[in-house]
Design an enzyme around this catalytic site. Structure first.
Site, PDB file in Angstrom:
ATOM      1  N   SER A 176       0.741  -1.291  -0.038  1.00  0.00           N
ATOM      2  CA  SER A 176       0.157  -0.015   0.089  1.00  0.00           C
ATOM      3  C   SER A 176       1.014   1.411   0.036  1.00  0.00           C
ATOM      4  O   SER A 176       0.420   2.157  -0.668  1.00  0.00           O
ATOM      5  CB  SER A 176      -0.882   0.256   1.029  1.00  0.00           C
ATOM      6  OG  SER A 176      -0.239  -0.226   2.245  1.00  0.00           O
TER       7      SER A 176
ATOM      8  N   LYS B  15       1.129  -9.722   8.239  1.00  0.00           N
ATOM      9  CA  LYS B  15       1.643  -8.248   8.311  1.00  0.00           C
ATOM     10  C   LYS B  15       0.298  -7.839   9.034  1.00  0.00           C
ATOM     11  O   LYS B  15      -0.785  -7.546   8.453  1.00  0.00           O
ATOM     12  CB  LYS B  15       2.059  -7.556   7.521  1.00  0.00           C
ATOM     13  CG  LYS B  15       2.306  -5.876   7.544  1.00  0.00           C
ATOM     14  CD  LYS B  15       2.449  -5.254   6.419  1.00  0.00           C
ATOM     15  CE  LYS B  15       2.578  -3.813   6.807  1.00  0.00           C
ATOM     16  NZ  LYS B  15       2.917  -2.871   5.594  1.00  0.00           N
TER      17      LYS B  15
ATOM     18  N   GLY C 236       2.711  -3.784  11.382  1.00  0.00           N
ATOM     19  CA  GLY C 236       2.986  -2.903  10.149  1.00  0.00           C
ATOM     20  C   GLY C 236       2.496  -1.572  10.803  1.00  0.00           C
ATOM     21  O   GLY C 236       2.333  -0.868   9.750  1.00  0.00           O
TER      22      GLY C 236
END
Length: 318
Positions: free
Chosen positions: A47, A166, A191
């Site tokens: 992302s 994650k 994360g």
């Protein structure tokens, strides 16, 4: 090579020129600096890497550029995950052919009411069974509205081709429960940089942290301190990391992270619209937080007299 899911991995940004084209030279230059910091590896095109803003040719170009710049001794993970199981499987195979060692697979989320925990088990099981490389679950509820619950992670950890997760929430209690329930060799990675120290103490093996792109040495010192049982020391450093981590993720997003990268001597570059870079006031705040984080790290060097740390003299705030 074994996939190292301990310590610090960087979910890197994708630099763009002012015309929003991929800056491959800038990406390579960033790797040259990051490779020296002592980290375990990278996640490319997660992302943070603006995967959703790239077409398929650009996606492959970034992977191929990264593969050439990342030493074989460092873990190389690529972000994947489409809305259908079939498309996700196809994307993983493209990433594998381009050189990925493993893939980070985000939850499907567009048809959110239909994405139940059972649906996630079915999806990830089919993906893992079809994939030619290992997969890592990616729970990012801030962006997707979908969370992989501890019990779901435990069920999926029974699949030998699913090697970790994650967890980008800041729910340390749920992370601790995930650690408790999954198989012993399953890697739970945090994360979210705002809870890095706490997550490590709860059993996370390491972090995949966007803030690590600008202060890798500070993140590594927190990891070292927790592993050494120096919890008070880790907590002091975490207090400096947390506001910076929040600023370059939730508050100012990828534009804020790219601004911070430039302040730290890396190539930040443009974001792709509709994302935006932060304004002058926001940049001033980011610069202040970055200085404070860097000062905390320098203080550690002075107190410990450590000559082995590769640190912030190389990070130039402009």
């Amino acid at each position: 090579m074994a996939i190292n899911l301990r310590g610090l991995l960087l979910p890197i940004t994708t630099p763009f020129t002012s015309g929003e084209e991929i800056d491959a030279d800038g990406l390579t230059a960033n790797f040259e600096k990051w490779n020296l910091s002592g980290l375990a590896g990278y996640v490319v095109l997660g992302s943070t890497g603006e995967r959703v803003n790239l077409d398929e040719n650009e996606y492959l170009r970034v992977i191929e550029t990264a593969r050439l710049a990342i030493p074989e001794t460092l873990t190389f993970i690529v972000g994947t995950g489409q809305q259908s199981t079939r498309s996700t499987i196809n994307e993983i195979e493209r990433a594998a052919r381009a050189g990925a060692q493993a893939v980070l697979v985000i939850t499907p989320h567009y048809y959110r009411p239909a994405v139940t925990q059972d649906a996630l088990v079915n999806h990830y099981t089919a993906v893992a069974d079809a994939a030619s490389i290992p997969i890592i679950l990616y729970s990012m509820p801030d962006l997707t509205g979908i969370k992989i619950e501890p019990e779901t992670a435990a069920r999926l950890s029974e699949n030998p081709n699913i090697i970790g997760i994650k967890d980008s929430s800041n729910d340390v209690a749920k992370l601790r429960e995930t650690v408790r329930l999954v198989r012993k060799d399953f890697a739970v990675m945090v994360g979210n940089g705002t809870v890095f120290s706490e997550a490590l103490q709860a059993g996370a093996r390491g972090g995949i942290l966007a803030v690590g792109c600008v202060v890798p040495e500070l993140c590594l010192e927190i990891y070292r301190a927790v592993q050494a049982g120096e919890i008070d020391h880790a907590s002091v450093l975490q207090q400096k990391l947390t506001p910076l981590a929040r600023a370059v993720t939730r508050t100012y997003g990828i534009g804020g992270l790219k601004a911070a990268l430039e302040m730290a001597g890396y190539v930040g570059g443009s974001v792709r619209a509709p994302l935006r870079r932060p304004d002058e006031e926001a940049c001033a705040e980011i610069e202040r937080l970055l200085r404070e984080a860097n000062d905390a790290r320098r203080d550690v060097r002075v107190r410990t007299g450590s000559g082995s740390d590769r640190v912030l003299e190389n990070l130039i705030i402009t």
